[in-house]
Scaffold this motif. Structure first.
Motif, short mmCIF file in Angstrom:
data_model
loop_
_atom_site.label_atom_id
_atom_site.label_comp_id
_atom_site.label_asym_id
_atom_site.label_seq_id
_atom_site.Cartn_x
_atom_site.Cartn_y
_atom_site.Cartn_z
N PRO A 274 6.04 7.61 1.97
CA PRO A 274 4.67 7.21 2.27
C PRO A 274 3.67 8.12 1.58
CG PRO A 274 5.95 7.58 4.26
CD PRO A 274 6.73 8.14 3.12
N GLY A 275 2.73 7.51 0.91
CA GLY A 275 1.69 8.30 0.29
C GLY A 275 2.07 8.93 -1.03
N LEU A 276 3.22 8.58 -1.57
CA LEU A 276 3.64 9.23 -2.81
C LEU A 276 3.68 8.30 -4.01
CD1 LEU A 276 6.53 11.51 -1.57
CD2 LEU A 276 4.09 11.91 -1.54
N LYS B 4 11.32 11.49 2.88
CA LYS B 4 12.15 10.58 3.68
C LYS B 4 12.26 11.08 5.11
CE LYS B 4 15.90 10.42 1.01
NZ LYS B 4 17.14 9.92 0.39
N GLU C 130 -3.41 5.84 4.42
CA GLU C 130 -3.04 4.60 3.76
C GLU C 130 -3.96 4.25 2.59
OE1 GLU C 130 0.10 2.86 3.91
OE2 GLU C 130 -0.34 3.20 6.01
N TYR D 280 16.96 7.84 4.53
CA TYR D 280 17.20 9.08 5.26
C TYR D 280 18.56 9.02 5.94
CZ TYR D 280 16.41 12.56 8.96
OH TYR D 280 16.50 13.61 9.83
N VAL E 85 2.37 -1.70 4.75
CA VAL E 85 1.85 -0.35 4.90
C VAL E 85 2.92 0.53 5.54
CG1 VAL E 85 -0.57 -1.03 5.11
CG2 VAL E 85 0.85 -0.86 7.17
N SER E 86 2.69 1.81 5.43
CA SER E 86 3.58 2.75 6.07
C SER E 86 3.09 3.01 7.50
CB SER E 86 3.58 4.01 5.22
OG SER E 86 4.41 4.95 5.79
N THR E 87 3.61 4.03 8.15
CA THR E 87 3.31 4.21 9.57
C THR E 87 2.64 5.55 9.87
OG1 THR E 87 5.56 5.03 9.76
CG2 THR E 87 5.18 2.76 10.43
N PRO E 88 1.38 5.71 9.46
CA PRO E 88 0.66 6.94 9.80
C PRO E 88 0.19 6.88 11.26
CG PRO E 88 -0.78 5.49 8.60
CD PRO E 88 0.55 4.81 8.68
N MET F 92 2.49 14.70 13.81
CA MET F 92 2.83 13.92 14.99
C MET F 92 4.00 14.60 15.67
SD MET F 92 2.53 10.18 13.23
CE MET F 92 2.94 10.59 11.55
N ILE G 20 7.55 12.41 6.39
CA ILE G 20 6.21 11.82 6.32
C ILE G 20 6.16 10.49 7.06
CG2 ILE G 20 4.33 11.14 4.79
CD1 ILE G 20 5.42 12.98 2.67
N ALA G 21 5.20 10.34 7.92
CA ALA G 21 4.95 9.14 8.72
C ALA G 21 5.98 8.99 9.84
CB ALA G 21 4.89 7.88 7.87
N THR H 256 4.87 14.62 9.60
CA THR H 256 3.53 14.81 9.03
C THR H 256 2.89 13.45 8.78
OG1 THR H 256 4.37 14.85 6.77
CG2 THR H 256 4.28 16.95 7.91
N ASP H 257 1.58 13.45 8.78
CA ASP H 257 0.85 12.19 8.68
C ASP H 257 0.66 11.79 7.22
OD1 ASP H 257 -0.35 10.01 9.75
OD2 ASP H 257 -2.26 10.98 10.20
N MET H 258 0.23 10.58 7.01
CA MET H 258 -0.18 10.15 5.68
C MET H 258 -1.40 9.28 5.84
SD MET H 258 0.56 6.67 5.26
CE MET H 258 0.79 6.46 3.51
N PHE I 229 -0.32 6.53 -6.23
CA PHE I 229 -0.77 6.30 -4.87
C PHE I 229 -2.19 6.83 -4.77
CE2 PHE I 229 -1.61 7.47 -0.55
CZ PHE I 229 -1.22 6.35 0.12
N ALA J 184 0.17 13.15 0.33
CA ALA J 184 0.35 12.00 1.22
C ALA J 184 -0.70 12.02 2.33
CB ALA J 184 1.75 12.02 1.82
N TYR K 151 0.84 -1.20 0.00
CA TYR K 151 0.00 0.00 0.00
C TYR K 151 0.86 1.24 0.00
CZ TYR K 151 -4.30 -2.47 0.23
OH TYR K 151 -5.37 -3.24 -0.11
N ALA K 152 1.91 1.23 0.81
CA ALA K 152 2.81 2.39 0.86
C ALA K 152 4.16 1.91 1.30
CB ALA K 152 2.27 3.42 1.83
#
Lengths: 493, 470
Positions: A248-250, A348, B138, B120, A310-313, B448, A351-352, B134-136, A279, B431, A242-243
């Motif tokens: 994440p989210g891109l 990087k 899913e 990173y 999944v990523s970590t929102p 966050m 996000i998340a 920042t949040d994203m 995405f 995102a 999913y991510a």
């Protein structure tokens, strides 16, 4: 069955090192240094002294000892200095010490003895401020034999295969196109040798991987590149991406330069054109849609397991529970600080959340929901060492996924040029016909086998010290950890 | 669907050599004269036409090298090495780090967002902006394709007051002053850093860039007559008590004027608003101790924009425990925002902030904390290759001759930087699943914070932090 360990030196003449040994012309070839050095820095071939192996040197730790070659040399021809390259290598997450020690492990399958910090990085938070509380105890070889590092991936009683991997970690997805086919093969062979798995990433399933298909995960991501009935049917596990933590989210983006004719054929696209993996999944806007997705895969391959990456929102705990109810066997959390491919720097860094926070959050929530023992929790995104693996598991994961450490074992030095132009100047993350020749598959496979062996050995050592018989006993044992920024607990005081 | 806001980037090369982080050490003595030298095999052609740059006397190899170390590791006599470049380390300061500055130079040169491989590299977290993520989202939010897709993400923001409700007279006509606000297509305006070298040419370049971008250029009123006719419409003059024009009506030609705060300003605001109903008034005041107490009365008196300023490191001004311990923007902005929320007047005013905005992520994070827009200042100077060396503060010559920047070059550099930042803002919004930057304002649930994550995730495991944070 453990695969054989063989020493595999660097493919370059001069391995990078912390110390630099210089031999002046005053050398009379008496070979005294060869005899005094216990670390194999000095060596000869047919009685003729050779270029010193700097990377094995223990540097100033030898000073004032009988083994210090500089003092022992009768013609005063030797000098040991700090290598200026050491200051330049690495970054806060992957320090020079981590790079050098990972190379050492890939070369020798043992931890470096020369005071390199091989356990942790220097990022000032997360894993780098968490320590394992290890009892001071000698570990006997016979005790180590009895410890299991196997991990069962299917915890549902649903008639699907009871897939068990020999290591508590497997290989993360890196697509054909983002990395060289040779790199994929090195990983597939090494993970097969250890009875573990490796993910294809989203770039199709090259035929060359078919001999290792029982140890391959086919990734289904938003671009659906290379997803066909046969690539889904031939593997024991399918991963829905999913991510991903790095962006994440891109979605994904393979730059046109890397889309060679071979890559384009695999992805059923046009060579030279940039390929986007959008995405999100445009067919998934709810957990019900997600379940439909999983059902679809389960229908096509009735024996395989399904992993959801999944990523970590903020709401990662809800996502994890949702995936369980949708029928996933494995929930794979990819934290924000990892990643191997190219990504915008802003993503990087920002996000998340880092994986260190996500693991206990999800572990706790799954436990409260009463489903923790029905799903396998896998963590990734910035796990660099065997210590990181142990920390992630103690925080609540069942196992982890590795990406960058594999690349480093293949002598990636994190120059961050994977994405630009012809790609990786070391032949790892490139499809350039000339550059990719730099990587020899047998060499790379053995480097990875060695690294995994060394990690496993360290993990087994920890388990013996904690009196555990299996890696599964470590899951959620946060009492094995201490955080250096927190007040010590009453027992520790 | 309205047209997509697009910022046109054009290559605008650096005028000065950017020092690399690493420099080459190349001992030529002892060369074995191999048939094929490692230098010839360089993937990036670094050694081809290598020379000493005639202006800076630096090795061209240092500019081109991408640090793959093939030569270092390949030379049979180990004659090539690398070391830290002290010139690089000396750039900037602990906030405007060499890494941030070089990234800004690249963005201003190309207009492209910074992208790199292999994960990173930085610290886990840090003070201020570095203590938030920042949040994203899913799967569960409606379709969105970020910068690549069919559906646009709006980055428009309004500057000015919006009344919470309308009131009418018995004949149906409006019983209030009409709302006046200005829409800008991206949540930033341009301004000059307060304590750096400036020149008329730079004002002109900023005015033109503001016009290109469709945003505003905030400049002191003395210099406001400069700029082309087109650019004039994007000027936002900054006034103070001593420099006011006698005829307040004359300010009508500006969409927004900014005035420095003075005690009792509210009375003057009432006078101004009677004479001039359309111009939005921005009041500039520092994030200094007790600043929140001033906000309510200012909004009451018809202030449309509260421009709150921090120092160049994103810290409050005039706090006793100077600089290092002064409160940081992410706390100050939230304090301002939630104070106005508590007074039930948050939507009647716009919060503009400036000082210490060094990265694109700072724009998004400031907005999530409660700002509506930011004024870019020192980052724009960095777009012109400013080394943040402070030489200009002591009347020494600027090492990059910023005052003599050609107008069109500077203008394009500003536009390029704005374009790169705009695209990065889109990435972050995409995102999160947000299709409008307006919706991000004050959405602290979409970000966050370090303290909270530590408390939530680690608190139950490790107990209490030594630094007293929960």
């Amino acid at each position: 069955m453990k695969p054989a360990i063989k020493p595999v030196p660097s493919r370059y003449k001069n391995p990078l090192s912390k110390f630099k040994v210089t031999r002046a012309n005053a050398c009379v070839n008496c070979l005294t240094c060869v005899q005094v050095c216990p670390h194999g820095v000095h060596w000869d071939s047919g009685g003729k002294i050779q270029m010193p192996r700097d990377n094995l040197c223990h540097g100033f730790a030898c000073m004032n000892k009988d083994c210090y070659c500089v003092d022992q040399c009768p013609s005063r021809a030797l000098r040991v200095t700090l290598n200026p390259v050491y200051d330049v290598l690495g970054d806060r997450r992957w320090t020079a010490d981590l790079l050098l020690s990972t190379w050492h492990m890939a070369e020798t399958a043992s931890v470096p003895g020369n005071n390199l910090e091989y356990k942790t990085g220097d990022s000032g938070g997360g894993f780098d401020r968490i320590e394992l509380i290890l009892p001071d105890k000698k570990v006997k070889a016979s005790e180590k034999e009895k410890v299991s590092t196997s991990l069962l991936l299917n915890r549902r009683d649903d008639g699907r295969i009871k897939l068990e991997i020999g290591l508590p970690f497997y290989g993360g997805g890196m697509s054909f196109g983002s990395v060289n086919l040779g790199t994929m093969l090195c990983r597939a062979r090494a993970y097969s040798a250890w009875e573990s798995l490796v993910c294809t990433g989203e770039g199709g399933f090259p035929e060359e991987l078919i001999p290792y298909q029982d140890h391959v995960i086919t990734q289904v991501a938003t671009g659906l590149f290379g997803v066909r009935e046969d690539t889904v049917q031939r593997v024991p596990m399918i991963e829905f991406k999913y991510a991903q933590g790095a962006k994440p989210g891109l979605g994904g983006h393979l730059l046109g330069d890397k889309v060679t004719p071979a890559v384009a054929r695999m992805r059923e696209a046009v060579a030279g054109n940039s390929l986007f993996s959008p995405f999100p999944f445009h067919s998934v806007y709810s957990i019900e849609d997600h379940q439909k997705h999983i059902d679809w895969i389960k229908q096509i391959n009735p024996r395989a397991l399904v992993s959801v990456k999944v990523s970590t929102p903020n709401d990662v705990d809800m996502v994890a529970v949702g995936s369980y109810y949708a029928g996933a066997h494995v929930i794979h959390l990819d934290g924000s600080y990892g990643g191997t491919g190219a990504a915008p720097d802003i993503a990087k860094k920002n996000i998340a959340m880092p994986i260190e926070y996500a693991i206990p959050k999800v572990h706790r929530f799954l436990t409260q929901e009463g489903v923790r023992d029905k799903i396998t929790l896998i963590a990734s995104g910035g796990l660099r060492t065997a210590h990181d693996v142990a920390k992630a598991i103690a925080l609540g994961a069942d196992g982890v996924v590795i990406g960058t450490a594999d690349m480093v074992a293949l002598e990636c030095l994190r120059c961050h040029n994977c994405e630009s132009g012809r790609g990786c100047p070391r032949g790892i993350a490139t499809t350039d016909p000339e550059l990719k020749l730099m990587l020899d598959e047998d060499w790379g496979t053995q480097r990875l086998i060695n690294l995994f062996s060394c990690w496993r050995d360290q993990l087994v050592g920890f388990l013996v010290k904690w009196g555990m018989k299996s890696i599964t006993e470590l899951v959620g044992r946060t009492d094995c950890l201490r955080h250096l920024d927190y007040e010590p607990s009453s027992e520790e005081q | 669907m309205p047209g997509k806001y697009h910022i046109e980037a054009k290559l605008s090369p650096n005028r000065h050599r950017v020092p690399g982080r690493v420099s080459l050490i190349d001992w030529e003595e002892g060369c074995l004269k191999c048939t094929v030298c490692v230098k010839q095999k360089c993937v990036y052609g670094v050694y081809k036409d290598r020379q000493i740059d005639p202006v800076s006397l630096a090795d061209t190899a240092d500019m081109l090298c991408r640090h793959c170390y093939q030569c270092v590791q390949g030379c049979p006599n180990r004659l090539i090495s690398k070391s830290i470049n002290p010139e690089y380390e000396m750039m900037g300061d602990e906030y405007w780090t060499p890494a941030i500055l070089t990234q800004l130079y690249n963005q201003a040169e190309t207009g492209k967002i910074p992208i790199s491989g292999a994960g990173y590299t930085g610290p886990f977290s840090g003070p201020g902006f570095d203590s938030m993520w920042t949040d994203m989202s899913e799967i569960v939010r409606p379709t969105r394709d970020g910068i690549h897709g069919r559906e646009y993400i709006s980055t428009s923001t309004d500057l000015g007051a919006k009344p919470s409700y309308l009131s009418f007279l018995s004949d149906g006509s409006l019983d209030m002053m009409p709302a006046s606000f200005v829409e800008i297509p991206a949540p930033f305006i341009l301004t000059m850093p307060e304590d750096r070298l400036v020149s008329p040419g730079l004002s002109e370049a900023l005015a033109e860039a503001a016009a290109d971008l469709g945003t505003l250029f905030l400049n002191s009123a003395e210099n406001i007559e400069e700029g082309s006719g087109r650019a004039k419409r994007h000027l936002m003059p900054r006034l103070n008590k001593g420099s006011l024009w006698p005829d307040l009506k004359a300010y009508e030609r500006f969409k927004v004027v900014e005035i420095d705060y003075w005690p009792g300003l509210e009375r003057w605001l009432n006078v101004f608003r009677k004479v001039n109903r359309h111009t939005v008034i921005s009041v500039r005041l520092p994030f200094s101790p007790g600043f929140t107490g001033l906000l309510g009365p200012l909004v009451e008196a018809g202030t449309g924009v509260l421009h709150l300023t921090a120092d160049n490191h994103g810290r409050g001004l005039g706090f006793e425990s100077n600089s290092q311990d002064a409160p940081v923007l992410i706390d100050l902005i939230r304090e301002a925002h939630f104070h106005l929320v508590d007074l039930n007047i948050r939507d009647e005013v716009t919060i503009l902030i400036s000082g210490g905005i060094a990265l694109a992520e700072h724009v998004a994070k400031s907005i999530a904390c409660g700002a509506d827009a930011v004024a870019l200042d020192l980052a724009l100077w960095a777009a012109l290759e400013c080394r943040v060396c402070r030489d200009c503060l002591v009347q020494k010559a600027c090492p990059v001759e910023i005052e003599s920047s050609p107008v069109n070059w500077a203008r394009q550099r500003f536009v390029n930087l704005a374009g790169a930042w705009h695209n990065q803002l889109l990435e972050v919004l995409g995102a999160m699943g947000l299709r409008e930057v307006r919706r991000l304002r004050g959405e602290v649930g979409r970000v966050m914070f370090f303290d909270r994550l530590e408390e939530e995730s680690f608190g139950p495991i490790f107990g209490r932090r030594k630094d007293g944070k929960k």
